[in-house]
Write a protein that holds these residues in place. Structure first.
Motif, PDB file in Angstrom:
ATOM      1  N   ALA A  84       0.866  -1.187   0.000  1.00 43.29           N
ATOM      2  CA  ALA A  84       0.000   0.000   0.000  1.00 43.29           C
ATOM      3  C   ALA A  84       0.902   1.236   0.000  1.00 43.29           C
ATOM      4  O   ALA A  84       2.107   1.126   0.229  1.00 43.29           O
ATOM      5  CB  ALA A  84      -0.885  -0.012   1.247  1.00 43.29           C
ATOM      6  N   PRO A  85       0.358   2.425  -0.233  1.00 38.64           N
ATOM      7  CA  PRO A  85       1.188   3.623  -0.135  1.00 38.64           C
ATOM      8  C   PRO A  85       1.721   3.794   1.292  1.00 38.64           C
ATOM      9  O   PRO A  85       0.994   3.577   2.261  1.00 38.64           O
ATOM     10  CB  PRO A  85       0.230   4.764  -0.490  1.00 38.64           C
ATOM     11  CG  PRO A  85      -0.912   4.123  -1.210  1.00 38.64           C
ATOM     12  CD  PRO A  85      -1.005   2.732  -0.650  1.00 38.64           C
ATOM     13  N   TRP A  86       3.002   4.164   1.407  1.00 31.43           N
ATOM     14  CA  TRP A  86       3.603   4.389   2.721  1.00 31.43           C
ATOM     15  C   TRP A  86       4.673   5.455   2.593  1.00 31.43           C
ATOM     16  O   TRP A  86       5.128   5.774   1.500  1.00 31.43           O
ATOM     17  CB  TRP A  86       4.156   3.093   3.321  1.00 31.43           C
ATOM     18  CG  TRP A  86       5.316   2.475   2.597  1.00 31.43           C
ATOM     19  CD1 TRP A  86       5.266   1.744   1.440  1.00 31.43           C
ATOM     20  CD2 TRP A  86       6.696   2.520   2.964  1.00 31.43           C
ATOM     21  NE1 TRP A  86       6.526   1.326   1.077  1.00 31.43           N
ATOM     22  CE2 TRP A  86       7.425   1.789   1.996  1.00 31.43           C
ATOM     23  CE3 TRP A  86       7.392   3.090   4.014  1.00 31.43           C
ATOM     24  CZ2 TRP A  86       8.810   1.620   2.056  1.00 31.43           C
ATOM     25  CZ3 TRP A  86       8.770   2.928   4.077  1.00 31.43           C
ATOM     26  CH2 TRP A  86       9.460   2.194   3.112  1.00 31.43           C
ATOM     27  N   SER A  87       5.047   6.021   3.727  1.00 36.37           N
ATOM     28  CA  SER A  87       6.102   7.028   3.744  1.00 36.37           C
ATOM     29  C   SER A  87       6.750   7.038   5.116  1.00 36.37           C
ATOM     30  O   SER A  87       6.301   6.356   6.040  1.00 36.37           O
ATOM     31  CB  SER A  87       5.550   8.413   3.396  1.00 36.37           C
ATOM     32  OG  SER A  87       4.733   8.893   4.438  1.00 36.37           O
ATOM     33  N   VAL A  88       7.816   7.822   5.224  1.00 39.00           N
ATOM     34  CA  VAL A  88       8.518   8.007   6.501  1.00 39.00           C
ATOM     35  C   VAL A  88       8.472   9.491   6.835  1.00 39.00           C
ATOM     36  O   VAL A  88       8.839  10.328   6.004  1.00 39.00           O
ATOM     37  CB  VAL A  88       9.984   7.522   6.412  1.00 39.00           C
ATOM     38  CG1 VAL A  88      10.722   7.794   7.718  1.00 39.00           C
ATOM     39  CG2 VAL A  88      10.037   6.040   6.059  1.00 39.00           C
ATOM     40  N   ALA A 108       4.717   4.238  -3.808  1.00 38.56           N
ATOM     41  CA  ALA A 108       3.571   3.571  -4.416  1.00 38.56           C
ATOM     42  C   ALA A 108       3.499   2.124  -3.939  1.00 38.56           C
ATOM     43  O   ALA A 108       4.517   1.535  -3.560  1.00 38.56           O
ATOM     44  CB  ALA A 108       3.700   3.620  -5.941  1.00 38.56           C
ATOM     45  N   PRO A 109       2.303   1.535  -3.970  1.00 39.52           N
ATOM     46  CA  PRO A 109       2.166   0.129  -3.589  1.00 39.52           C
ATOM     47  C   PRO A 109       3.120  -0.761  -4.390  1.00 39.52           C
ATOM     48  O   PRO A 109       3.288  -0.584  -5.598  1.00 39.52           O
ATOM     49  CB  PRO A 109       0.707  -0.189  -3.923  1.00 39.52           C
ATOM     50  CG  PRO A 109       0.011   1.133  -3.828  1.00 39.52           C
ATOM     51  CD  PRO A 109       1.014   2.140  -4.323  1.00 39.52           C
ATOM     52  N   ASP A 110       3.763  -1.668  -3.687  1.00 41.19           N
ATOM     53  CA  ASP A 110       4.673  -2.666  -4.255  1.00 41.19           C
ATOM     54  C   ASP A 110       5.904  -2.064  -4.935  1.00 41.19           C
ATOM     55  O   ASP A 110       6.572  -2.741  -5.703  1.00 41.19           O
ATOM     56  CB  ASP A 110       3.937  -3.588  -5.235  1.00 41.19           C
ATOM     57  CG  ASP A 110       2.803  -4.338  -4.554  1.00 41.19           C
ATOM     58  OD1 ASP A 110       3.006  -4.832  -3.429  1.00 41.19           O
ATOM     59  OD2 ASP A 110       1.701  -4.410  -5.138  1.00 41.19           O
ATOM     60  N   ALA A 111       6.223  -0.804  -4.642  1.00 41.21           N
ATOM     61  CA  ALA A 111       7.382  -0.155  -5.271  1.00 41.21           C
ATOM     62  C   ALA A 111       8.685  -0.460  -4.535  1.00 41.21           C
ATOM     63  O   ALA A 111       9.728  -0.577  -5.160  1.00 41.21           O
ATOM     64  CB  ALA A 111       7.176   1.354  -5.351  1.00 41.21           C
ATOM     65  N   ARG A 112       8.622  -0.578  -3.195  1.00 40.05           N
ATOM     66  CA  ARG A 112       9.851  -0.839  -2.438  1.00 40.05           C
ATOM     67  C   ARG A 112       9.520  -1.321  -1.032  1.00 40.05           C
ATOM     68  O   ARG A 112       8.451  -1.051  -0.521  1.00 40.05           O
ATOM     69  CB  ARG A 112      10.728   0.408  -2.388  1.00 40.05           C
ATOM     70  CG  ARG A 112      10.092   1.579  -1.674  1.00 40.05           C
ATOM     71  CD  ARG A 112      10.837   2.887  -1.779  1.00 40.05           C
ATOM     72  NE  ARG A 112      12.232   2.743  -1.501  1.00 40.05           N
ATOM     73  CZ  ARG A 112      13.174   3.598  -1.888  1.00 40.05           C
ATOM     74  NH1 ARG A 112      12.838   4.670  -2.550  1.00 40.05           N
ATOM     75  NH2 ARG A 112      14.431   3.412  -1.603  1.00 40.05           N
ATOM     76  N   THR A 113      10.486  -2.025  -0.435  1.00 35.98           N
ATOM     77  CA  THR A 113      10.305  -2.551   0.918  1.00 35.98           C
ATOM     78  C   THR A 113      11.292  -1.939   1.914  1.00 35.98           C
ATOM     79  O   THR A 113      11.310  -2.328   3.072  1.00 35.98           O
ATOM     80  CB  THR A 113      10.462  -4.081   0.953  1.00 35.98           C
ATOM     81  OG1 THR A 113      11.767  -4.409   0.464  1.00 35.98           O
ATOM     82  CG2 THR A 113       9.387  -4.766   0.121  1.00 35.98           C
ATOM     83  N   SER A 114      12.095  -0.981   1.459  1.00 41.05           N
ATOM     84  CA  SER A 114      13.025  -0.334   2.384  1.00 41.05           C
ATOM     85  C   SER A 114      13.276   1.102   1.949  1.00 41.05           C
ATOM     86  O   SER A 114      13.009   1.478   0.802  1.00 41.05           O
ATOM     87  CB  SER A 114      14.344  -1.104   2.470  1.00 41.05           C
ATOM     88  OG  SER A 114      15.012  -1.052   1.230  1.00 41.05           O
TER      89      SER A 114
END
Length: 161
Positions: A84-88, A108-114
């Protein structure tokens, strides 16, 4: 084919699901924060369902890590977050003592895990950071015009020197 063998074959997909994907697990996603040699994995401080109506809070859920000035912080999120969309979002203090708030891009969803959080100047000291799993669409604050990103879950890092 024997009855035992059929039962075993029928159970394999369920066993694989439980082992590989955590199917049926009620545990909340964990986020890992790393700075230098130190790392900590933590559950969410706040976690809401997709409708953002059923929420839980855990004020004790926070990673405490030593983060010397100028040290990048790596955050790793599981698929439940990166899907899902996420940020720091973060706060830091500059050498002049001025506190500054910042935000990573929204991923964006599924764009990165770190994501690696690197502060602008080598003397900047990180105070706090949060991974925010975004829920509803961003909205503009009518009073300030600033964009608000409603978070349905947050994972907190409290840095110390």
């Amino acid at each position: 084919m024997s009855r035992t063998r059929r039962s075993l074959l029928a159970a394999l997909p369920l066993a694989a699901c439980l082992v590989l994907a955590g199917c049926g697990s009620d545990s909340e996603p964990q986020v890992t924060w790393s700075a230098g040699e130190a790392s900590a994995t933590v559950g969410p401080a706040q976690f809401c369902d997709l409708t953002m109506k059923d929420c839980t809070n855990d004020e004790a859920a926070r990673a405490l890590l030593p983060v010397p000035a100028g040290t990048p912080v790596e955050v790793t999120v599981p698929d439940e977050v990166s899907g899902a969309p996420w940020s720091v979002v973060f706060s830091y203090t500059g050498p002049d003592g001025q506190r500054t708030d910042g935000r990573s891009p929204v991923f964006a969803p599924d764009a990165r895990t770190s994501y690696t959080l690197t502060l602008p100047e080598p003397g900047d000291v990180l105070g706090t950071a949060q991974v925010q799993l975004l829920g509803a669409a961003p909205v503009a604050d009518p009073g300030t015009g600033e964009i608000a990103f409603p978070a349905r879950a947050t994972w907190v890092l409290v840095a110390h020197q």
